[in-house]
Design a protein around this motif. Sequence first.
Motif, short mmCIF file in Angstrom:
data_model
loop_
_atom_site.label_atom_id
_atom_site.label_comp_id
_atom_site.label_asym_id
_atom_site.label_seq_id
_atom_site.Cartn_x
_atom_site.Cartn_y
_atom_site.Cartn_z
N VAL A 99 0.85 -1.19 0.00
CA VAL A 99 0.00 0.00 0.00
C VAL A 99 0.89 1.24 0.00
O VAL A 99 1.71 1.42 0.90
CB VAL A 99 -0.93 0.02 1.22
N PRO A 100 0.75 2.11 -0.98
CA PRO A 100 1.59 3.31 -1.01
C PRO A 100 1.31 4.23 0.18
O PRO A 100 0.20 4.29 0.70
CB PRO A 100 1.18 3.99 -2.32
N GLU A 101 2.33 4.98 0.57
CA GLU A 101 2.14 5.99 1.61
C GLU A 101 1.11 7.01 1.13
O GLU A 101 1.13 7.43 -0.02
CB GLU A 101 3.47 6.68 1.90
N GLY A 102 0.21 7.37 2.01
CA GLY A 102 -0.85 8.31 1.65
C GLY A 102 -2.16 7.66 1.29
O GLY A 102 -3.16 8.34 1.04
N VAL A 103 -2.18 6.31 1.27
CA VAL A 103 -3.42 5.57 1.00
C VAL A 103 -3.84 4.85 2.28
O VAL A 103 -3.08 4.05 2.82
CB VAL A 103 -3.23 4.55 -0.14
N ASP A 104 -5.03 5.14 2.79
CA ASP A 104 -5.48 4.55 4.05
C ASP A 104 -6.10 3.17 3.82
O ASP A 104 -6.29 2.73 2.69
CB ASP A 104 -6.45 5.48 4.79
N ASP A 105 -6.40 2.49 4.95
CA ASP A 105 -6.96 1.13 4.86
C ASP A 105 -8.28 1.12 4.09
O ASP A 105 -8.54 0.21 3.29
CB ASP A 105 -7.19 0.56 6.26
#
Length: 319
Positions: A99-105
Amino acid sequence: MRAIQITEFGGPEVLTETELPDPVAGPGEVLIDVSRAGLNYADTHQAENSYLSKTELPIVPGGEIAGMTSNGRRVVALTSGGGGYAQRAVAPAATTFDVPEGVDDLTALSLVVQGATAWLLLRRSVNLLEGESVVVHAAAGGVGSIAVQLAKLWGAGRVIATASTDDKRKLALDLGADVAISSTEENMTDALKEANNGRRVDIVLDMAGGSVTDQSLAALAPFGRLAFYGMASREKPSPVDPVKLLGRSTAVIGMWLPHAFRLPGGVVHRAMDELFTLVLEGKLRAVPGGEYGMSEVRRAHEDLRARRTSGKLLLDPNR
């Protein structure tokens, strides 16, 4: 660990909270500490053993999870045959995505099933062409809410959403639909043509089944395509007559996400990469639909079956 287990088939009442041993990752698998699990309409079919793939009991349901691996990777993953409604789960490495940084669950879980499904329906199943009209049934749901956005981004001439309530229709319009109509229209064929300024429609994305499918098929223009990817009504459509398809130059295409992983070229990974990019660029957003704790999982399934939900539903296994 805390988990939800099914030991007999049925409705929401068969979902039972219990304590189970931690799962052990085998060859080619990843052990994940689950921060959130996705709740999907397909899970209600799994609970009653009416899904495309048959279920062996006992089972921990849940096909998608977000969390951390033992080596500190933040991931979203599709499990193999269940296991997601738990504090820990294993998933094949091939269906685990960083999951890229800046993308939440919420967003990651919205993309791994619903987003990938919407991408495949439009890119692969119906091969959307610029300027074509697109009908998205259940447009406020997990797949539908993303399909509306992608169809507009990819040049659809007119996006027609259907949804069951005023609030859901407003959401579809906010997401980019050109018009939103009731999913309970008595004559869906005429309603779709009217919503398309009197013309037949080019594409229908359908997860309803029953008469909605029958009437949507009748609304297709020559060379129109209906992609069928679910049966939320639990009612089978009428048998498709190939002679009528020939006579109208129309097509019906089925799509089930697990088959996409068998395609060469890493199609699902390409889909996820593009979807993550669109999110980070601010062109695509997930719609939160609510979060449930372990003790609320039966209510979650009741809400899904009653079509009371919109957007993406999450399960928090730690509360």
